[in-house]
Design a protein around this motif. Structure first.
Motif, PDB file in Angstrom:
ATOM      1  N   THR A  18       7.732  -2.901 -14.532  1.00  0.00           N
ATOM      2  CA  THR A  18       7.609  -1.789 -13.578  1.00  0.00           C
ATOM      3  C   THR A  18       8.491  -0.600 -13.934  1.00  0.00           C
ATOM      4  O   THR A  18       8.277   0.496 -13.431  1.00  0.00           O
ATOM      5  CB  THR A  18       7.998  -2.234 -12.149  1.00  0.00           C
ATOM      6  N   ASP A 111       4.602  -9.973  -4.909  1.00  0.00           N
ATOM      7  CA  ASP A 111       3.480  -9.145  -4.433  1.00  0.00           C
ATOM      8  C   ASP A 111       3.730  -7.668  -4.762  1.00  0.00           C
ATOM      9  O   ASP A 111       2.841  -6.960  -5.243  1.00  0.00           O
ATOM     10  CB  ASP A 111       3.312  -9.264  -2.899  1.00  0.00           C
ATOM     11  N   LEU A 112       4.957  -7.211  -4.478  1.00  0.00           N
ATOM     12  CA  LEU A 112       5.283  -5.802  -4.731  1.00  0.00           C
ATOM     13  C   LEU A 112       5.178  -5.480  -6.228  1.00  0.00           C
ATOM     14  O   LEU A 112       4.580  -4.470  -6.617  1.00  0.00           O
ATOM     15  CB  LEU A 112       6.700  -5.486  -4.213  1.00  0.00           C
ATOM     16  N   GLU A 114       3.420  -6.953  -8.548  1.00  0.00           N
ATOM     17  CA  GLU A 114       2.013  -6.927  -8.968  1.00  0.00           C
ATOM     18  C   GLU A 114       1.351  -5.597  -8.581  1.00  0.00           C
ATOM     19  O   GLU A 114       0.601  -5.004  -9.358  1.00  0.00           O
ATOM     20  CB  GLU A 114       1.242  -8.096  -8.329  1.00  0.00           C
ATOM     21  N   GLU A 115       1.660  -5.121  -7.372  1.00  0.00           N
ATOM     22  CA  GLU A 115       1.037  -3.869  -6.922  1.00  0.00           C
ATOM     23  C   GLU A 115       1.562  -2.662  -7.696  1.00  0.00           C
ATOM     24  O   GLU A 115       0.821  -1.717  -7.951  1.00  0.00           O
ATOM     25  CB  GLU A 115       1.252  -3.682  -5.411  1.00  0.00           C
ATOM     26  N   VAL A 132       9.324   3.692  -4.535  1.00  0.00           N
ATOM     27  CA  VAL A 132       8.829   2.310  -4.556  1.00  0.00           C
ATOM     28  C   VAL A 132       9.714   1.455  -5.465  1.00  0.00           C
ATOM     29  O   VAL A 132      10.065   0.305  -5.128  1.00  0.00           O
ATOM     30  CB  VAL A 132       7.363   2.286  -5.056  1.00  0.00           C
ATOM     31  N   GLN A 136      11.978  -2.035  -4.858  1.00  0.00           N
ATOM     32  CA  GLN A 136      11.998  -3.229  -5.713  1.00  0.00           C
ATOM     33  C   GLN A 136      13.436  -3.579  -6.095  1.00  0.00           C
ATOM     34  O   GLN A 136      13.845  -4.752  -6.049  1.00  0.00           O
ATOM     35  CB  GLN A 136      11.164  -3.013  -6.987  1.00  0.00           C
ATOM     36  N   SER A 171      10.614  -5.356   0.271  1.00  0.00           N
ATOM     37  CA  SER A 171       9.394  -5.565  -0.526  1.00  0.00           C
ATOM     38  C   SER A 171       8.163  -5.049   0.218  1.00  0.00           C
ATOM     39  O   SER A 171       7.303  -4.377  -0.357  1.00  0.00           O
ATOM     40  CB  SER A 171       9.208  -7.047  -0.859  1.00  0.00           C
ATOM     41  N   ARG A 172       8.073  -5.399   1.507  1.00  0.00           N
ATOM     42  CA  ARG A 172       6.894  -4.971   2.269  1.00  0.00           C
ATOM     43  C   ARG A 172       6.886  -3.451   2.458  1.00  0.00           C
ATOM     44  O   ARG A 172       5.832  -2.821   2.418  1.00  0.00           O
ATOM     45  CB  ARG A 172       6.845  -5.700   3.622  1.00  0.00           C
ATOM     46  N   GLN A 175       5.451  -1.951  -0.578  1.00  0.00           N
ATOM     47  CA  GLN A 175       3.987  -2.019  -0.598  1.00  0.00           C
ATOM     48  C   GLN A 175       3.375  -0.923   0.283  1.00  0.00           C
ATOM     49  O   GLN A 175       2.375  -0.307  -0.083  1.00  0.00           O
ATOM     50  CB  GLN A 175       3.522  -3.407  -0.120  1.00  0.00           C
ATOM     51  N   LEU A 178       3.513   2.360  -1.474  1.00  0.00           N
ATOM     52  CA  LEU A 178       2.473   2.461  -2.509  1.00  0.00           C
ATOM     53  C   LEU A 178       1.136   2.915  -1.924  1.00  0.00           C
ATOM     54  O   LEU A 178       0.394   3.676  -2.551  1.00  0.00           O
ATOM     55  CB  LEU A 178       2.266   1.095  -3.176  1.00  0.00           C
ATOM     56  N   ARG A 179       0.837   2.438  -0.697  1.00  0.00           N
ATOM     57  CA  ARG A 179      -0.439   2.795  -0.063  1.00  0.00           C
ATOM     58  C   ARG A 179      -0.515   4.308   0.189  1.00  0.00           C
ATOM     59  O   ARG A 179      -1.584   4.858   0.354  1.00  0.00           O
ATOM     60  CB  ARG A 179      -0.591   2.096   1.296  1.00  0.00           C
TER      61      ARG A 179
END
Ligand code: HEC
Ligand code: HEC
Length: 182
Positions: A18, A111-112, A114-115, A132, A136, A171-172, A175, A178-179
């Protein structure tokens, strides 16, 4: 600690997938213990890890530093006058709950990651990803803080849970951020 590392712009390594500027928690047993019930009660590392034992007529501190759970009689029962099984069970309950929260935190972090990899493949830039990648960095440092601490929550159970909850939230939040990218 994190505020200091952020202020001086420090990183231990760069995440290969990343590009996030990462930190390595380095065995913060003292720091974790200092937030726990035993430190508040004045119980030191050596009370549990180097308890007194008898050698002949002499009383010495045990220099076989190890898990106190292998030595509950000397390490715990001097203060806690309850059966060995009960003490072991209380310690293991704390550790099982902490380990479960740690697994949730690691799953959220994966999850983070991977996104973020997906966003990179779609052409997201360093500038766009800066906030973001900071999530992380934080999430990873927090979960590592508990993992690298080695007591699986026992030294300070509530503080360990707090740190892991913060990690999951970072982490959430990463995510969610990122959206919002274009
Ligand atoms: C109230 C007792 C107690 C105190 C005080 C205490 N510990 Fe621990 N410590 C434990 C227990 C219980 C474990 C978990 C052992 C296990 O999982 O088998 C542990 C685990 C550890 C481990 C990992 C050991 C292993 O075999 O995996 C290290 C290292 C450690 N403690 C260092 C410290 C340091 C340094 C301090 C003081 C800053 C400290 N401990 C204070 C009870 C204590
Ligand atoms: C030198 C004395 C001492 C030793 C040694 C000691 N404890 Fe404690 N322990 C305490 C005191 C004091 C408290 C806090 C009691 C309170 O404030 O109500 C405590 C609290 C606890 C609690 C309650 C924690 C919580 O969050 O409610 C557990 C469980 C526990 N000890 C287990 C252990 C185990 C297992 C060991 C051995 C590895 C151990 N203790 C060694 C004195 C000791």
């Amino acid at each position: 600690m994190l505020a200091y590392y952020d202020e001086v712009g420090f990183k231990d390594w760069t995440h290969a997938e990343t590009g996030a500027p990462m930190l390595k928690a380095q065995h913060p047993e003292f720091e974790m213990w200092s937030q726990g019930i035993h430190s508040q009660a004045g119980v030191s590392c050596a009370d549990c890890h180097m308890p007194y034992k008898r050698v002949g007529a002499m009383k010495i501190s045990d220099h076989h530093v190890r898990s106190p759970l292998l030595n509950i009689n000397n390490a715990c029962q001097t203060c806690h006058k309850v059966p060995e099984d009960e003490l072991k069970d209380r310690a293991e309950t704390i550790q099982a709950r902490t380990s479960h929260l740690r697994d949730l935190a690691l799953d959220a972090l994966v999850d983070l990651i991977e996104e973020i990899k997906g966003a990179r493949e779609n052409g997201a830039t360093d500038d766009q990803l800066a906030a973001v990648l900071d999530f992380q960095r934080k999430a990873s440092f927090y979960v590592d803080f508990v993992e690298a601490e080695n007591s699986a929550g026992f030294h300070a159970d509530q503080e360990s849970a707090r740190i892991l909850a913060e990690s999951i939230n970072f982490s959430r939040q990463g995510q969610v951020a990122l959206r919002k990218l274009p």
